[in-house]
Each structure stands twice: as C-alpha cells, then as structure tokens.
Design a protein around this motif. Structure first.
Motif, PDB file in Angstrom:
ATOM      1  N   LYS A   1       0.853  -1.188   0.000  1.00 23.33           N
ATOM      2  CA  LYS A   1       0.000   0.000   0.000  1.00 23.33           C
ATOM      3  C   LYS A   1       0.890   1.238   0.000  1.00 23.33           C
ATOM      4  N   THR A   2       0.467   2.255  -0.744  1.00 20.29           N
ATOM      5  CA  THR A   2       1.217   3.505  -0.838  1.00 20.29           C
ATOM      6  C   THR A   2       0.285   4.677  -0.547  1.00 20.29           C
TER       7      THR A   2
ATOM      8  N   ILE B   1       8.350   4.908   5.710  1.00 20.28           N
ATOM      9  CA  ILE B   1       8.131   6.243   5.168  1.00 20.28           C
ATOM     10  C   ILE B   1       9.397   6.683   4.459  1.00 20.28           C
TER      11      ILE B   1
ATOM     12  N   SER C   1       4.349   7.230   2.297  1.00 15.26           N
ATOM     13  CA  SER C   1       4.181   6.228   3.342  1.00 15.26           C
ATOM     14  C   SER C   1       3.795   4.925   2.644  1.00 15.26           C
TER      15      SER C   1
ATOM     16  N   LYS D   1       5.502  -0.987   8.363  1.00 18.19           N
ATOM     17  CA  LYS D   1       5.262   0.364   7.876  1.00 18.19           C
ATOM     18  C   LYS D   1       6.599   1.033   7.581  1.00 18.19           C
TER      19      LYS D   1
ATOM     20  N   SER E   1       4.178  -7.764   7.697  1.00 17.84           N
ATOM     21  CA  SER E   1       4.054  -6.408   7.162  1.00 17.84           C
ATOM     22  C   SER E   1       4.798  -5.426   8.051  1.00 17.84           C
TER      23      SER E   1
ATOM     24  N   ILE F   1       3.329   0.430   3.072  1.00 21.80           N
ATOM     25  CA  ILE F   1       3.315  -0.807   3.843  1.00 21.80           C
ATOM     26  C   ILE F   1       4.027  -1.831   2.981  1.00 21.80           C
TER      27      ILE F   1
ATOM     28  N   SER G   1       4.765   3.039  17.363  1.00 17.94           N
ATOM     29  CA  SER G   1       4.928   1.939  16.413  1.00 17.94           C
ATOM     30  C   SER G   1       6.342   2.004  15.842  1.00 17.94           C
TER      31      SER G   1
ATOM     32  N   GLN H   1       8.754   1.806  12.577  1.00 21.10           N
ATOM     33  CA  GLN H   1       8.684   1.991  11.139  1.00 21.10           C
ATOM     34  C   GLN H   1      10.077   2.132  10.551  1.00 21.10           C
TER      35      GLN H   1
END
Length: 114
Positions: free
Chosen positions: A44-45, A68, A54, A66, A64, A56, A104, A106
C-alpha cells in the motif's frame, strides 16, 4: 548508498529498536545505523503533503512493516515506491514513530535497490 547490516524484517520489534537506541545519542559523529532489508513487496502507498511517501511493505514470510520516505515524491525512489510491482530491497533506518499517543516501529527509507 552504504548500509551497516543486512536484517530480516522479522528482526524488527520493540526490543530491537530499544537496543538500537542504546547506541545513541545519535548525531554527526555517531549516525543512526542503516540496514538493508531484502525481498519486500509494496502493498500500500500513501502520498503525504505531496512530498512524502508512506508505504506498507510485506516480506516473503508474510510480515508487514510500515515505512516512510521523506521528501522523495519527485525522486527516482518516489517513482519506484508509487509504481513498481516487483519485490524491492530497501535501505532504511529503524525508528520509533509516535503519532496520536501511539508508538509503532517503522522504517525510514533512504534508498531502494531493484
């Protein structure tokens, strides 16, 4: 781009982030480590403020994560993050993200290898 170590995406967890943070404080003479993560698929973008991306990412094990990429919308990295359909290798820093009082982990993407 130079990276310090190759990691599996399964290595990324709160405990590992705490271990990396113990190496600080980070600055010019002690930069935040940069890692290579292989064979990730872009799931996903999301474009943020017309300049950040950002994403995934999903590993071959199904995990998965996250990520950036700041200020990359008009770069080749941004082009690949928004259009590339095959697996990529990501060069990134691991960071803790705090947003709306939620923590979280990332990746902060610095470059990609295809």
């Amino acid at each position: 781009m130079k990276y310090d170590l190759e990691l599996s995406s399964s290595s990324i967890n709160t405990s590992f982030v705490e271990d990396v943070n113990r190496l600080g404080p980070f600055g010019n003479s002690n930069p935040l480590p940069i890692f290579l993560f292989k064979n990730l698929k872009i799931i996903k973008t999301l474009i943020l403020d017309k300049k950040h991306i950002s994403v995934i990412l999903k590993s071959s094990t199904g995990r998965s994560i996250k990520a950036i990429c700041f200020n990359c919308m008009i770069s080749n990295v941004g082009k690949y993050l928004t259009t590339y359909k095959k697996n990529i290798n990501v060069i990134a820093q691991i960071q803790e993200n705090i947003w709306n009082n939620k923590k979280s982990t990332q990746l902060n993407i610095k470059d990609i290898l295809i």
